[in-house]
Design a protein around this motif. Structure first.
Motif, PDB file in Angstrom:
ATOM      1  N   LEU A  23       0.826  -1.206   0.000  1.00 49.77           N
ATOM      2  CA  LEU A  23       0.000   0.000   0.000  1.00 49.77           C
ATOM      3  C   LEU A  23       0.864   1.262   0.000  1.00 49.77           C
ATOM      4  CD1 LEU A  23      -1.730  -2.358   1.594  1.00 49.77           C
ATOM      5  CD2 LEU A  23      -3.290  -0.465   1.942  1.00 49.77           C
ATOM      6  N   ILE A  25       1.447   3.613   2.121  1.00 56.88           N
ATOM      7  CA  ILE A  25       0.772   4.837   2.554  1.00 56.88           C
ATOM      8  C   ILE A  25       1.832   5.870   2.935  1.00 56.88           C
ATOM      9  CG2 ILE A  25      -0.707   5.836   4.344  1.00 56.88           C
ATOM     10  CD1 ILE A  25      -2.208   3.146   4.403  1.00 56.88           C
ATOM     11  N   THR A  42      -5.004   7.820  -0.057  1.00 54.53           N
ATOM     12  CA  THR A  42      -5.299   6.784   0.937  1.00 54.53           C
ATOM     13  C   THR A  42      -6.797   6.511   1.038  1.00 54.53           C
ATOM     14  OG1 THR A  42      -3.320   7.411   2.175  1.00 54.53           O
ATOM     15  CG2 THR A  42      -4.940   6.072   3.330  1.00 54.53           C
ATOM     16  N   MET A  45      -7.766   4.305  -1.715  1.00 56.86           N
ATOM     17  CA  MET A  45      -7.400   2.904  -1.498  1.00 56.86           C
ATOM     18  C   MET A  45      -8.402   2.221  -0.575  1.00 56.86           C
ATOM     19  SD  MET A  45      -3.268   2.414  -1.490  1.00 56.86           S
ATOM     20  CE  MET A  45      -2.869   3.525  -0.151  1.00 56.86           C
ATOM     21  N   MET A  62      -3.091  -7.523   4.889  1.00 54.79           N
ATOM     22  CA  MET A  62      -2.186  -6.637   4.161  1.00 54.79           C
ATOM     23  C   MET A  62      -0.805  -7.278   4.131  1.00 54.79           C
ATOM     24  SD  MET A  62      -3.460  -2.841   5.360  1.00 54.79           S
ATOM     25  CE  MET A  62      -3.828  -3.209   7.083  1.00 54.79           C
ATOM     26  N   VAL A  66       2.860  -1.573   4.360  1.00 60.60           N
ATOM     27  CA  VAL A  66       1.721  -0.688   4.609  1.00 60.60           C
ATOM     28  C   VAL A  66       2.193   0.760   4.577  1.00 60.60           C
ATOM     29  CG1 VAL A  66      -0.049  -0.041   6.284  1.00 60.60           C
ATOM     30  CG2 VAL A  66       0.520  -2.456   5.939  1.00 60.60           C
ATOM     31  N   PHE A 196      -0.978  -2.739  -4.466  1.00 57.60           N
ATOM     32  CA  PHE A 196      -2.324  -2.171  -4.379  1.00 57.60           C
ATOM     33  C   PHE A 196      -2.322  -0.675  -4.657  1.00 57.60           C
ATOM     34  CE2 PHE A 196      -6.375  -1.056  -2.338  1.00 57.60           C
ATOM     35  CZ  PHE A 196      -7.180  -2.039  -2.887  1.00 57.60           C
ATOM     36  N   ASN A 197      -1.228   0.000  -4.324  1.00 54.75           N
ATOM     37  CA  ASN A 197      -1.135   1.441  -4.555  1.00 54.75           C
ATOM     38  C   ASN A 197      -0.793   1.695  -6.013  1.00 54.75           C
ATOM     39  OD1 ASN A 197      -0.478   4.216  -4.601  1.00 54.75           O
ATOM     40  ND2 ASN A 197       0.237   4.151  -2.481  1.00 54.75           N
TER      41      ASN A 197
END
Length: 271
Positions: A23, A25, A42, A45, A62, A66, A196-197
């Motif tokens: 991810l 973040i 974010t 997502m 996850m 992260v 995922f990002n």
């Protein structure tokens, strides 16, 4: 257990669980430091997680990274990661993190109800899960299926005049052996999960002479050329070995002296 990608999303359905990875973040803060200023994604997502999960997912897993900073942390990460996890806990019964190489001190960022597994991986519902930056534990590797992140996999396309395009992809294949000197038992199959990002760059899975990022795929215990590559919409492009291309931009991708060029090609994210 039947594991299937969710069409259109970089998310893997595993029974009543949804597996997502990478991810990162807080990447917008690092992009801003380099002069590229973007609003945080974010919340987008989180919306994508809800859409991919549908109505019958109880657990979110996850699969590492992260957070984006390594080492250290940004104000964006301290501000957004706790809120993101709180929202997940409001929507799902259980939230798990398998620690990635960017997840140092991740416990400082997440609510106590989030279960954090070590970098050596976890076994959940009979499936081995690991971020992929280091060797998984023997227990993880003794399961039938191993699910990995970390690679940010993409497939590179080149046409006859040299134009390039790349797309996020899945890679799913078999282990070449049932055991080796490190593990008494090896999985039968592996799955590499896309990042995922969507702001992240990717590592091309089908470029000649380019190594993978993690030890398992580089070890020879998996049949990487026999693995199939799939686009996010589910299209099976075929065996990796039949999709290989040459591209001078990625030659020597993992050579130490080539690190500055790799960084410029991959974008602002760290590995």
């Amino acid at each position: 257990m039947d594991l299937q990608p969710v069409p259109g999303f970089p998310a893997l359905r595993m029974g009543d669980s949804l597996v997502i990875g990478d991810l990162h973040i807080g990447i917008e803060a690092h992009m801003g430091a380099r002069g590229v200023h973007l609003a945080s994604r974010t919340d987008d997502m989180f919306d994508a997680v809800r859409s991919a999960a549908g109505s019958d997912v109880d657990r979110i897993i996850m699969l590492g990274d992260v957070k984006d900073s390594v080492p250290g942390s940004t104000k964006q990460e301290y501000r957004e990661i706790p809120v993101f996890c709180d929202r997940l806990l409001d929507a799902f019964s259980e939230v798990c993190i398998v620690r990635g190489n960017h997840d140092t001190s991740i416990e400082e960022f997440v609510p106590g109800r989030v279960r954090v597994h070590p970098a050596s991986g976890a076994v959940i519902d009979g499936v081995g899960l690991a971020h992929g930056h280091t060797w998984p534990s023997g227990e993880v590797m003794s399961q039938r299926t191993l699910v990995l992140g970390h690679e940010h996999p993409t497939v590179l396309f080149r046409d006859g005049v040299g134009a390039r395009a790349s797309e996020p992809c899945w890679m799913r294949g078999r282990f070449a052996d049932s055991e080796d000197s490190r593990y008494a038992r090896l999985p039968e199959e592996f799955i590499v999960v896309p990042a995922f990002n969507r702001l992240l760059g990717g590592s091309p899975m089908n470029v000649e002479g380019s190594d993978f990022l993690g030890p398992v795929l580089n070890s020879g215990i998996v049949d990487v050329n026999g693995a199939h590559i799939y686009l996010l919409d589910g299209v099976d492009l075929g065996r990796r070995g039949d999709l290989m291309v040459r591209d001078r931009r990625y030659e020597g991708w993992n050579d130490r002296e080539d690190a500055p060029r790799r960084a410029s090609l991959r974008g602002p994210q760290k590995r």
